[in-house]
Design a protein around this motif. Structure first.
Motif, mmCIF file in Angstrom:
data_model
loop_
_atom_site.group_PDB
_atom_site.id
_atom_site.type_symbol
_atom_site.label_atom_id
_atom_site.label_comp_id
_atom_site.label_asym_id
_atom_site.label_seq_id
_atom_site.Cartn_x
_atom_site.Cartn_y
_atom_site.Cartn_z
ATOM 1 N N THR A 199 0.824 -1.207 0.000
ATOM 2 C CA THR A 199 0.000 0.000 0.000
ATOM 3 C C THR A 199 0.861 1.262 0.000
ATOM 4 O O THR A 199 0.601 2.210 -0.752
ATOM 5 N N GLN B 68 2.555 1.604 -3.422
ATOM 6 C CA GLN B 68 1.591 2.035 -4.429
ATOM 7 C C GLN B 68 1.321 3.538 -4.331
ATOM 8 O O GLN B 68 1.203 4.210 -5.355
ATOM 9 N N GLU C 30 -0.229 -1.965 -11.048
ATOM 10 C CA GLU C 30 -1.212 -3.038 -11.206
ATOM 11 C C GLU C 30 -0.642 -4.388 -10.786
ATOM 12 O O GLU C 30 -1.376 -5.243 -10.271
ATOM 13 N N THR D 102 -1.032 -4.510 -7.116
ATOM 14 C CA THR D 102 -2.424 -4.837 -6.790
ATOM 15 C C THR D 102 -2.670 -6.328 -6.938
ATOM 16 O O THR D 102 -3.319 -6.957 -6.082
#
Length: 463
Positions: free
Chosen positions: A129, A132, A184, A187
């Motif tokens: 997190t 990102q 991505e 993720t």
């Protein structure tokens, strides 16, 4: 006495104590370990292993330990006693010292194997997190720069040779696409990382009807592991994370390499801020792109961390083996490296000045309009291969005479093909060459602005 020492006749050697201990680095998991233990104690109370009062005592004790450890670690006092072996045993020992025998009940229905696994997964989820968020900041900066420089033209290169003219905004959007894929991939990594292993025990499950659904909700995991042995022996998520970070570092390294080249006198396309460059100890004129070079260099250590964990895991029989203690140092190093690199690279890029005048000047040299000359003849009806040969012959003459294609007179061009007409010069202009690209995803202004708009819409969805 250690928690596992009951069946041993003699104590461990000092050498084993030193060799076996991981407290020197896995203390970084203290917050995750306490979070996992708090959830576990709540679950034990829910199934009747702990009373409400015992659970409260454990929770309060763990909260105090977390507060104390956070303060100690922030002060840099991380030289913990190796007698504890690891952060998990240290916290348990501190808890027992603080609240007495009630603390000994905490380890009911769990093993260090699933305890370590849940700590590590919580750590990776948290760091994904953070990374990102940093990646999104870099992507936003690239969008701002791409839009600001959408009208500026520079040479596009293949084989480090000038190839075709492109927009600077289009060039910068290339890196946006790279970091979008990295975002991505992170993720996607979460799908396989956010899986609760707690409750798997040592390898075969536990002898209690535990509520793993409650644990999943308390710890914010997306799924529950389906197989106890796999849950404690799996480090795929560490490997996958290291792989994603290695790819991201590769992208940062490529970008750094271009900035290093572009900041040289031979290119003079950019000037990196004084705040992110250094000088020479002997040559007063030097301004070295050390930040970009260090990012490029640190890529190698992140690659090494990936190779290390792959090698550690390649020959391990099921289930848990002590070899797997080696999963952490490389992981921690990769996390710290990518986060520092993203922070300093984004800051450096935000203060980098693009010399668009030099870029445009370079785009006018090297026959970057040669392909468009060939395409001009294609539009006149000639097969492309024949057009390619004619254009190559024209370039050869220009090289020999030291002139550009557009410097040739119409009569000179007609010596190569009667199809040339006066409109050819419009096709050879730099702005025309760039705007002639009509395919989706091309360097034309309309196409570049469209990709910037789509990227902005994508970024709005991330907030």
């Amino acid at each position: 006495m250690k928690a596992w020492q009951g069946r041993f006749i003699s104590g461990s050697s000092d050498l084993l104590e030193k060799f076996n201990a991981s407290i020197g680095f896995d203390y970084k998991l203290f917050s995750q370990d306490i979070k996992g233990s708090m959830a576990h104690s709540t679950m034990l109370a829910e199934i009747g292993i702990l009373t409400a009062k015992e659970c409260e005592a454990i929770q309060n004790g763990l909260a105090e330990i977390e507060f104390d450890l956070k303060k100690v670690i922030e002060e840099g006092k991380t030289d913990f006693d190796i007698k504890y072996e690891d952060i998990h045993m240290m916290i348990e020992s501190l808890l027992i010292d603080k609240i007495g025998d009630i603390g000994k009940k905490l380890h009911t229905a769990r093993s260090r194997n699933d305890q370590v696994a849940v700590d590590l997964r919580l750590y990776v989820v948290h760091k994904v997190t953070e990374i990102q968020n940093q990646t999104a900041s870099l992507m936003k900066l690239l969008l701002e720069l791409s839009e600001a420089y959408v009208d500026d033209i520079l040479p596009g290169y293949t084989h480090l040779q000038r190839a075709q003219p492109i927009r600077l905004g289009f060039h910068l959007m290339t890196y946006y696409q790279m970091f979008k894929r990295d975002y991505e991939r992170l993720t996607d990594t979460l799908k396989r990382t956010s899986v609760l292993p707690l409750g798997s025990g040592a390898l075969a499950g536990v002898n209690y009807k535990t509520n793993r659904e409650l644990l999943k909700n308390l710890l914010d995991f997306n799924e529950i592991s389906e197989h106890a042995m796999d849950a404690v022996s799996d480090r795929d998520f560490v490997i996958e994370f290291n792989s994603v970070v290695a790819i991201m570092m590769m992208h940062l390294s490529r970008f750094s390499e271009e900035l290093i080249l572009w900041s040289s006198s031979e290119y003079a396309f950019v000037e990196i801020s004084d705040a992110y460059t250094t000088g020479s100890s002997i040559m007063p004129q030097k301004k070295n792109p050390d930040v970009a070079e260090l990012v490029r260099g640190k890529t190698g250590r992140v690659y090494g961390n990936l190779m290390s964990i792959l090698t550690v895991m390649k020959g391990l029989p099921l289930a848990y083996n002590k070899d797997m203690q080696e999963d952490k140092e490389g992981l921690f190093d990769s996390v710290e490296t990518i986060q520092m690199c993203l922070e300093v690279f984004t800051a450096m890029l935000s203060e980098t000045r693009f010399n668009t005048v030099e870029m445009n000047k370079a785009a006018k040299q090297g026959f970057l309009n040669a392909t468009d000359l060939a395409d001009y003849l294609v539009m006149k009806g000639l097969p492309f291969r024949e057009c390619h040969h004619i254009t190559g012959s024209i370039v050869k003459i220009c090289v020999q005479t030291g002139c550009a294609i557009e410097d040739l007179s119409l009569s000179q061009l007609k010596q190569f093909s009667a199809l040339f007409d006066s409109d050819v010069y419009k096709h050879l202009e730099l702005s025309s060459v760039v705007e002639a690209k009509k395919s989706y995803g091309s360097t034309s202004k309309e196409s570049t602005l469209e990709m910037i708009h789509k990227a902005k819409t994508y970024m709005d969805q991330l907030v």
